[in-house]
Design a protein around this motif. Structure first.
Motif, PDB file in Angstrom:
ATOM      1  N   ASN A   1      -0.223  -5.893   9.388  1.00 61.54           N
ATOM      2  CA  ASN A   1      -0.474  -4.503   9.817  1.00 61.54           C
ATOM      3  C   ASN A   1      -0.957  -3.607   8.674  1.00 61.54           C
ATOM      4  OD1 ASN A   1       1.323  -5.728  11.775  1.00 61.54           O
ATOM      5  ND2 ASN A   1       1.449  -3.691  12.703  1.00 61.54           N
TER       6      ASN A   1
ATOM      7  N   VAL B   1      -2.781  -0.781   7.050  1.00 63.69           N
ATOM      8  CA  VAL B   1      -3.397   0.454   7.569  1.00 63.69           C
ATOM      9  C   VAL B   1      -3.722   1.396   6.416  1.00 63.69           C
ATOM     10  CG1 VAL B   1      -2.267   0.389   9.840  1.00 63.69           C
ATOM     11  CG2 VAL B   1      -1.133   1.562   7.929  1.00 63.69           C
TER      12      VAL B   1
ATOM     13  N   CYS C   1      -3.326   5.147   5.692  1.00 62.37           N
ATOM     14  CA  CYS C   1      -2.607   6.305   6.226  1.00 62.37           C
ATOM     15  C   CYS C   1      -3.137   7.576   5.558  1.00 62.37           C
ATOM     16  CB  CYS C   1      -1.104   6.187   6.009  1.00 62.37           C
ATOM     17  SG  CYS C   1      -0.229   7.559   6.815  1.00 62.37           S
TER      18      CYS C   1
ATOM     19  N   ALA D   1      -6.596  -0.513  10.689  1.00 59.59           N
ATOM     20  CA  ALA D   1      -6.701   0.787  11.373  1.00 59.59           C
ATOM     21  C   ALA D   1      -6.551   1.930  10.378  1.00 59.59           C
ATOM     22  CB  ALA D   1      -5.604   0.904  12.440  1.00 59.59           C
ATOM     23  N   HIS D   2      -6.999   3.099  10.836  1.00 57.90           N
ATOM     24  CA  HIS D   2      -6.713   4.360  10.147  1.00 57.90           C
ATOM     25  C   HIS D   2      -5.633   5.070  10.956  1.00 57.90           C
ATOM     26  CE1 HIS D   2     -10.278   4.279   7.502  1.00 57.90           C
ATOM     27  NE2 HIS D   2     -10.863   3.675   8.514  1.00 57.90           N
TER      28      HIS D   2
ATOM     29  N   GLU E   1      -0.016   3.684  14.363  1.00 62.74           N
ATOM     30  CA  GLU E   1      -0.710   2.702  15.177  1.00 62.74           C
ATOM     31  C   GLU E   1       0.222   2.209  16.280  1.00 62.74           C
ATOM     32  OE1 GLU E   1       0.589   2.258  12.248  1.00 62.74           O
ATOM     33  OE2 GLU E   1       1.121   0.173  11.817  1.00 62.74           O
TER      34      GLU E   1
END
Ligand SMILES: [Zn+2]
Ligand SMILES: [Zn+2]
Length: 137
Positions: A21, A23, A25, A107-108, A131
């Motif tokens: 995961n 990411v 942030c 992801a952002h 997320e």
């Protein structure tokens, strides 16, 4: 296995398993903690994260209730964070890892809090908050 550490070299760690995961942030707390546009964090199982040296310099700051960010007291490098409700995992700051890593950001998060001078220019999904399925392995 991955190894990493802080800027001054006192805090050293090893990661025996995968990094999940990952990411970016963009929340205001991460921006301040990194002094930059975002933090890049990944989840590692707590029992697959080994502190090799510098435990006495690793200092915690509770940045929000139940969430503590740990940094090197000498050089200020942000190393990881822990969430009280998720004791089986740590969130490692990827910039402190020395090895080439095989996993990639997914992801952002907190994209709506990003600095107004930053432009997100990749095609990864952007979320207003955390997320989906955060905390799940
Ligand atoms: Zn240091
Ligand atoms: Zn954040």
């Amino acid at each position: 296995m991955y190894t990493g550490g802080c800027l001054c070299g006192s805090v050293r760690f090893a990661i025996q398993g995968p990094i999940r995961n990952i990411v970016y942030c963009h929340c205001s707390r991460c921006r301040k903690a990194q002094g930059s546009a975002f933090a890049t964090n990944g989840i590692v199982r707590a029992n697959e994260f080994t502190l090799l040296s510098g435990a006495e310099l690793l200092t915690g700051y509770e940045s929000s209730p139940g969430q503590t960010k740990y940094f090197c007291k000498t050089c200020g490098s942000p190393i990881l964070s822990r969430t009280e409700s998720l004791p089986e995992q740590v969130r490692v700051r990827l910039g402190t890892i020395d090895s080439d890593i095989v996993e990639r950001p997914t992801a952002h998060i907190f994209a709506s809090s990003k600095a107004n001078w930053e432009e997100i220019s990749d095609d990864l999904p952007q979320y207003e908050g955390y997320e989906p399925n955060r905390g799940a392995f």
